[in-house]
Design a protein around this motif. Structure first.
Motif, PDB file in Angstrom:
ATOM      1  N   PHE A 221       0.822  -1.211   0.000  1.00  0.00           N
ATOM      2  CA  PHE A 221       0.000   0.000   0.000  1.00  0.00           C
ATOM      3  C   PHE A 221       0.857   1.262   0.000  1.00  0.00           C
ATOM      4  O   PHE A 221       0.507   2.256  -0.635  1.00  0.00           O
ATOM      5  CB  PHE A 221      -0.949   0.005   1.208  1.00  0.00           C
ATOM      6  CG  PHE A 221      -2.005   1.073   1.129  1.00  0.00           C
ATOM      7  CD1 PHE A 221      -3.035   0.982   0.208  1.00  0.00           C
ATOM      8  CD2 PHE A 221      -1.955   2.181   1.959  1.00  0.00           C
ATOM      9  CE1 PHE A 221      -4.010   1.976   0.113  1.00  0.00           C
ATOM     10  CE2 PHE A 221      -2.924   3.181   1.874  1.00  0.00           C
ATOM     11  CZ  PHE A 221      -3.955   3.076   0.949  1.00  0.00           C
ATOM     12  N   ALA A 222       1.973   1.216   0.724  1.00  0.00           N
ATOM     13  CA  ALA A 222       2.873   2.370   0.779  1.00  0.00           C
ATOM     14  C   ALA A 222       3.426   2.670  -0.612  1.00  0.00           C
ATOM     15  O   ALA A 222       3.765   1.755  -1.371  1.00  0.00           O
ATOM     16  CB  ALA A 222       4.015   2.103   1.753  1.00  0.00           C
ATOM     17  N   VAL A 264      -0.834  12.196  10.308  1.00  0.00           N
ATOM     18  CA  VAL A 264      -0.284  12.891   9.143  1.00  0.00           C
ATOM     19  C   VAL A 264       1.177  12.504   8.936  1.00  0.00           C
ATOM     20  O   VAL A 264       1.625  12.242   7.808  1.00  0.00           O
ATOM     21  CB  VAL A 264      -0.425  14.424   9.300  1.00  0.00           C
ATOM     22  CG1 VAL A 264       0.382  15.144   8.225  1.00  0.00           C
ATOM     23  CG2 VAL A 264      -1.890  14.823   9.221  1.00  0.00           C
ATOM     24  N   GLU A 265       1.932  12.454  10.028  1.00  0.00           N
ATOM     25  CA  GLU A 265       3.348  12.083   9.951  1.00  0.00           C
ATOM     26  C   GLU A 265       3.525  10.673   9.407  1.00  0.00           C
ATOM     27  O   GLU A 265       4.400  10.418   8.567  1.00  0.00           O
ATOM     28  CB  GLU A 265       3.996  12.193  11.337  1.00  0.00           C
ATOM     29  CG  GLU A 265       4.228  13.615  11.806  1.00  0.00           C
ATOM     30  CD  GLU A 265       4.853  13.671  13.187  1.00  0.00           C
ATOM     31  OE1 GLU A 265       5.189  12.593  13.730  1.00  0.00           O
ATOM     32  OE2 GLU A 265       4.998  14.775  13.732  1.00  0.00           O
ATOM     33  N   MET A 266       2.690   9.752   9.881  1.00  0.00           N
ATOM     34  CA  MET A 266       2.780   8.366   9.422  1.00  0.00           C
ATOM     35  C   MET A 266       2.455   8.274   7.935  1.00  0.00           C
ATOM     36  O   MET A 266       3.159   7.585   7.169  1.00  0.00           O
ATOM     37  CB  MET A 266       1.824   7.476  10.222  1.00  0.00           C
ATOM     38  CG  MET A 266       1.863   6.017   9.804  1.00  0.00           C
ATOM     39  SD  MET A 266       0.791   4.971  10.820  1.00  0.00           S
ATOM     40  CE  MET A 266       1.001   3.393   9.976  1.00  0.00           C
ATOM     41  N   MET A 267       1.415   8.972   7.501  1.00  0.00           N
ATOM     42  CA  MET A 267       1.035   8.948   6.087  1.00  0.00           C
ATOM     43  C   MET A 267       2.133   9.536   5.208  1.00  0.00           C
ATOM     44  O   MET A 267       2.434   9.006   4.140  1.00  0.00           O
ATOM     45  CB  MET A 267      -0.283   9.703   5.892  1.00  0.00           C
ATOM     46  CG  MET A 267      -1.493   8.966   6.457  1.00  0.00           C
ATOM     47  SD  MET A 267      -3.009   9.946   6.380  1.00  0.00           S
ATOM     48  CE  MET A 267      -3.237  10.085   4.595  1.00  0.00           C
ATOM     49  N   SER A 269       5.310   9.592   5.866  1.00  0.00           N
ATOM     50  CA  SER A 269       6.461   8.680   5.846  1.00  0.00           C
ATOM     51  C   SER A 269       6.244   7.515   4.882  1.00  0.00           C
ATOM     52  O   SER A 269       7.195   6.965   4.332  1.00  0.00           O
ATOM     53  CB  SER A 269       6.739   8.149   7.258  1.00  0.00           C
ATOM     54  OG  SER A 269       5.720   7.265   7.682  1.00  0.00           O
ATOM     55  N   LEU A 270       4.975   7.146   4.691  1.00  0.00           N
ATOM     56  CA  LEU A 270       4.644   6.043   3.783  1.00  0.00           C
ATOM     57  C   LEU A 270       4.240   6.541   2.391  1.00  0.00           C
ATOM     58  O   LEU A 270       3.875   5.736   1.533  1.00  0.00           O
ATOM     59  CB  LEU A 270       3.494   5.214   4.373  1.00  0.00           C
ATOM     60  CG  LEU A 270       3.782   4.496   5.704  1.00  0.00           C
ATOM     61  CD1 LEU A 270       2.511   3.866   6.261  1.00  0.00           C
ATOM     62  CD2 LEU A 270       4.861   3.434   5.517  1.00  0.00           C
ATOM     63  N   GLU A 271       4.309   7.867   2.207  1.00  0.00           N
ATOM     64  CA  GLU A 271       3.922   8.503   0.944  1.00  0.00           C
ATOM     65  C   GLU A 271       2.485   8.158   0.564  1.00  0.00           C
ATOM     66  O   GLU A 271       2.167   7.828  -0.586  1.00  0.00           O
ATOM     67  CB  GLU A 271       4.888   8.127  -0.179  1.00  0.00           C
ATOM     68  CG  GLU A 271       6.305   8.638   0.058  1.00  0.00           C
ATOM     69  CD  GLU A 271       7.226   8.416  -1.125  1.00  0.00           C
ATOM     70  OE1 GLU A 271       6.723   8.308  -2.261  1.00  0.00           O
ATOM     71  OE2 GLU A 271       8.457   8.336  -0.909  1.00  0.00           O
ATOM     72  N   ILE A 272       1.604   8.241   1.572  1.00  0.00           N
ATOM     73  CA  ILE A 272       0.170   8.009   1.366  1.00  0.00           C
ATOM     74  C   ILE A 272      -0.532   9.368   1.362  1.00  0.00           C
ATOM     75  O   ILE A 272      -0.477  10.107   2.337  1.00  0.00           O
ATOM     76  CB  ILE A 272      -0.423   7.123   2.484  1.00  0.00           C
ATOM     77  CG1 ILE A 272       0.254   5.745   2.492  1.00  0.00           C
ATOM     78  CG2 ILE A 272      -1.930   6.974   2.304  1.00  0.00           C
ATOM     79  CD1 ILE A 272      -0.114   4.901   3.696  1.00  0.00           C
ATOM     80  N   LYS A 273      -1.187   9.686   0.261  1.00  0.00           N
ATOM     81  CA  LYS A 273      -1.848  10.988   0.148  1.00  0.00           C
ATOM     82  C   LYS A 273      -3.278  10.972   0.665  1.00  0.00           C
ATOM     83  O   LYS A 273      -3.815  11.997   1.073  1.00  0.00           O
ATOM     84  CB  LYS A 273      -1.831  11.459  -1.315  1.00  0.00           C
ATOM     85  CG  LYS A 273      -0.425  11.780  -1.817  1.00  0.00           C
ATOM     86  CD  LYS A 273      -0.461  12.348  -3.223  1.00  0.00           C
ATOM     87  CE  LYS A 273       0.938  12.708  -3.691  1.00  0.00           C
ATOM     88  NZ  LYS A 273       0.946  13.260  -5.066  1.00  0.00           N
ATOM     89  N   GLU A 274      -3.923   9.809   0.627  1.00  0.00           N
ATOM     90  CA  GLU A 274      -5.308   9.704   1.091  1.00  0.00           C
ATOM     91  C   GLU A 274      -5.505   8.391   1.837  1.00  0.00           C
ATOM     92  O   GLU A 274      -5.034   7.341   1.401  1.00  0.00           O
ATOM     93  CB  GLU A 274      -6.287   9.765  -0.091  1.00  0.00           C
ATOM     94  CG  GLU A 274      -7.736   9.679   0.330  1.00  0.00           C
ATOM     95  CD  GLU A 274      -8.693   9.717  -0.853  1.00  0.00           C
ATOM     96  OE1 GLU A 274      -9.771  10.319  -0.722  1.00  0.00           O
ATOM     97  OE2 GLU A 274      -8.362   9.146  -1.910  1.00  0.00           O
ATOM     98  N   ARG A 275      -6.182   8.463   2.968  1.00  0.00           N
ATOM     99  CA  ARG A 275      -6.470   7.249   3.728  1.00  0.00           C
ATOM    100  C   ARG A 275      -7.360   6.327   2.921  1.00  0.00           C
ATOM    101  O   ARG A 275      -8.286   6.766   2.232  1.00  0.00           O
ATOM    102  CB  ARG A 275      -7.167   7.594   5.051  1.00  0.00           C
ATOM    103  CG  ARG A 275      -6.283   8.244   6.077  1.00  0.00           C
ATOM    104  CD  ARG A 275      -6.994   8.330   7.407  1.00  0.00           C
ATOM    105  NE  ARG A 275      -7.307   6.999   7.927  1.00  0.00           N
ATOM    106  CZ  ARG A 275      -8.010   6.786   9.040  1.00  0.00           C
ATOM    107  NH1 ARG A 275      -8.455   7.815   9.741  1.00  0.00           N
ATOM    108  NH2 ARG A 275      -8.262   5.555   9.456  1.00  0.00           N
ATOM    109  N   GLY A 276      -7.079   5.038   3.036  1.00  0.00           N
ATOM    110  CA  GLY A 276      -7.924   4.054   2.366  1.00  0.00           C
ATOM    111  C   GLY A 276      -9.359   4.126   2.853  1.00  0.00           C
ATOM    112  O   GLY A 276     -10.300   3.966   2.080  1.00  0.00           O
ATOM    113  N   LEU A 277      -9.545   4.392   4.157  1.00  0.00           N
ATOM    114  CA  LEU A 277     -10.893   4.489   4.718  1.00  0.00           C
ATOM    115  C   LEU A 277     -11.683   5.620   4.077  1.00  0.00           C
ATOM    116  O   LEU A 277     -12.870   5.465   3.766  1.00  0.00           O
ATOM    117  CB  LEU A 277     -10.840   4.724   6.237  1.00  0.00           C
ATOM    118  CG  LEU A 277     -10.495   3.530   7.133  1.00  0.00           C
ATOM    119  CD1 LEU A 277     -10.692   3.925   8.587  1.00  0.00           C
ATOM    120  CD2 LEU A 277     -11.318   2.306   6.806  1.00  0.00           C
ATOM    121  N   ASP A 278     -11.022   6.773   3.892  1.00  0.00           N
ATOM    122  CA  ASP A 278     -11.705   7.911   3.270  1.00  0.00           C
ATOM    123  C   ASP A 278     -12.161   7.553   1.861  1.00  0.00           C
ATOM    124  O   ASP A 278     -13.254   7.930   1.425  1.00  0.00           O
ATOM    125  CB  ASP A 278     -10.778   9.129   3.218  1.00  0.00           C
ATOM    126  CG  ASP A 278     -10.570   9.763   4.582  1.00  0.00           C
ATOM    127  OD1 ASP A 278     -11.289   9.373   5.532  1.00  0.00           O
ATOM    128  OD2 ASP A 278      -9.693  10.636   4.708  1.00  0.00           O
TER     129      ASP A 278
END
Length: 320
Positions: A221-222, A264-267, A269-278
């Motif tokens: 996912f990251a 936000v910091e975790m996202m 660090s993983l280069e995730i722009k949008e939460r999967g839940l959203d």
């Protein structure tokens, strides 16, 4: 209107982990005093930047978002249509939802045994669909018997009633053949065609609208590494990009336990722009043709769910 989406899946696919993340993301219940929330239901807000902007513009005291109601449906095992496992509970709960969210496992983990040993999300989907179609076949056969009884016994029925029963009887015969020999997709096509011709029958489990949730590993996912995941690619090939939602239930579970700054910091660090839940929430909202009607003022900014193409007088009636 709060749409109701049901999370469905075989054992050990990450369904419960994902639902727990949704539960931790649930909005405060006091905003919805008429909603009864039990451990198997999560009412989650629809992310909406427009509501945020309107609340700022009108200096609203509080925001009340549109919502999606998620139901954690009892896990399915093969033979559910015959009552195996929690089969009857599973099938009764799935009847109540507006949208089916198939949670399919696309990750490897030697510590989490898959019920079929081999990890194949498409096979998992087809196992669930087969159970739904078997139950539908049973329901259709019962409806066929009832229609035959009505046509034989109700000789004083109006010409229009008899005409409608005969139309439904023809549809039932086609459905029996389709449920016995074809795929869920063919069942859905037949039901949609019947609706266009104004022919109606009992609701079918296998004809329900659905989305696919591809549950991926943290690594996949990251940085959008899932684009190279062969299982994910097969889902896209079969269902199309619009139907498949990539997510990592494990990441969502971890994010749900963090405060906003840490999340936000975790996202990042993983280069995730949008939460999967959203993404799941917004796609679920859109899939059923829901749009948002806003009422704003100093007291509150409120987002109301209405059906697409609703006219302004009817939309206004929603809030009264």
């Amino acid at each position: 209107m709060a749409i109701q989406a049901g999370l469905v899946g075989l054992p050990n696919v990450g369904k419960s982990t994902l639902f727990n993340a949704l539960t931790k993301s649930s909005i405060p219940a006091e905003n919805y005093p008429f909603c009864t929330i039990d451990p198997h239901v999560a009412i989650t807000e629809v992310p909406d930047q427009n509501l945020d902007e309107l609340a700022k513009t009108f200096k609203s005291g509080k925001k009340i978002p549109a919502v999606v109601r998620f139901v954690d449906i009892a896990g399915l095992v093969e033979g559910a249509s015959k009552g195996e496992g929690l089969g009857n509970q599973f099938l009764s709960h799935i009847q109540e939802v507006d949208l089916v969210l198939h949670v399919l496992r696309c990750f490897e983990d030697s510590d989490i045994t898959h019920v079929h040993q081999d990890i194949s999300p498409i096979d998992d989907f087809e196992t669930i669909c087969a159970e739904l179609m078997l139950k539908d076949l049973e329901s259709v056969e019962k409806r066929e018997e009832k229609l035959e009884h009505q046509l034989k016994k109700n000789k004083n029925a109006s010409t229009n009633e008899i005409k409608e029963w005969k139309k439904e009887q023809e549809l039932i015969l086609k459905l029996k053949e389709t449920l016995d020999k074809e795929t869920q997709e063919e069942v859905r096509k037949l039901i949609l065609q019947a609706k266009e011709e104004d022919v109606h029958t009992i609701p079918l489990l296998s004809a329900k609208n659905f989305l696919i949730i591809a549950n991926l590993s943290e690594e996949d996912f990251a940085e959008k590494n899932y684009q190279n995941n062969q299982r994910f690619k097969k889902l896209i090939e079969k269902f199309g990009e619009e139907k498949v939602i990539p997510v990592s239930a494990k990441i969502e579970s971890e994010i749900a336990q963090l405060d906003e700054e840490e999340a936000v910091e975790m996202m990042e660090s993983l280069e995730i722009k949008e939460r999967g839940l959203d993404n799941i929430i917004k796609k679920s909202y859109s899939e059923l043709g829901c749009i948002t009607f806003f009422t704003c003022g100093p007291k509150e900014a409120h987002a109301w769910s209405i059906s697409k193409n609703t006219k302004i007088p009817q939309a206004a009636g929603t809030i009264h």
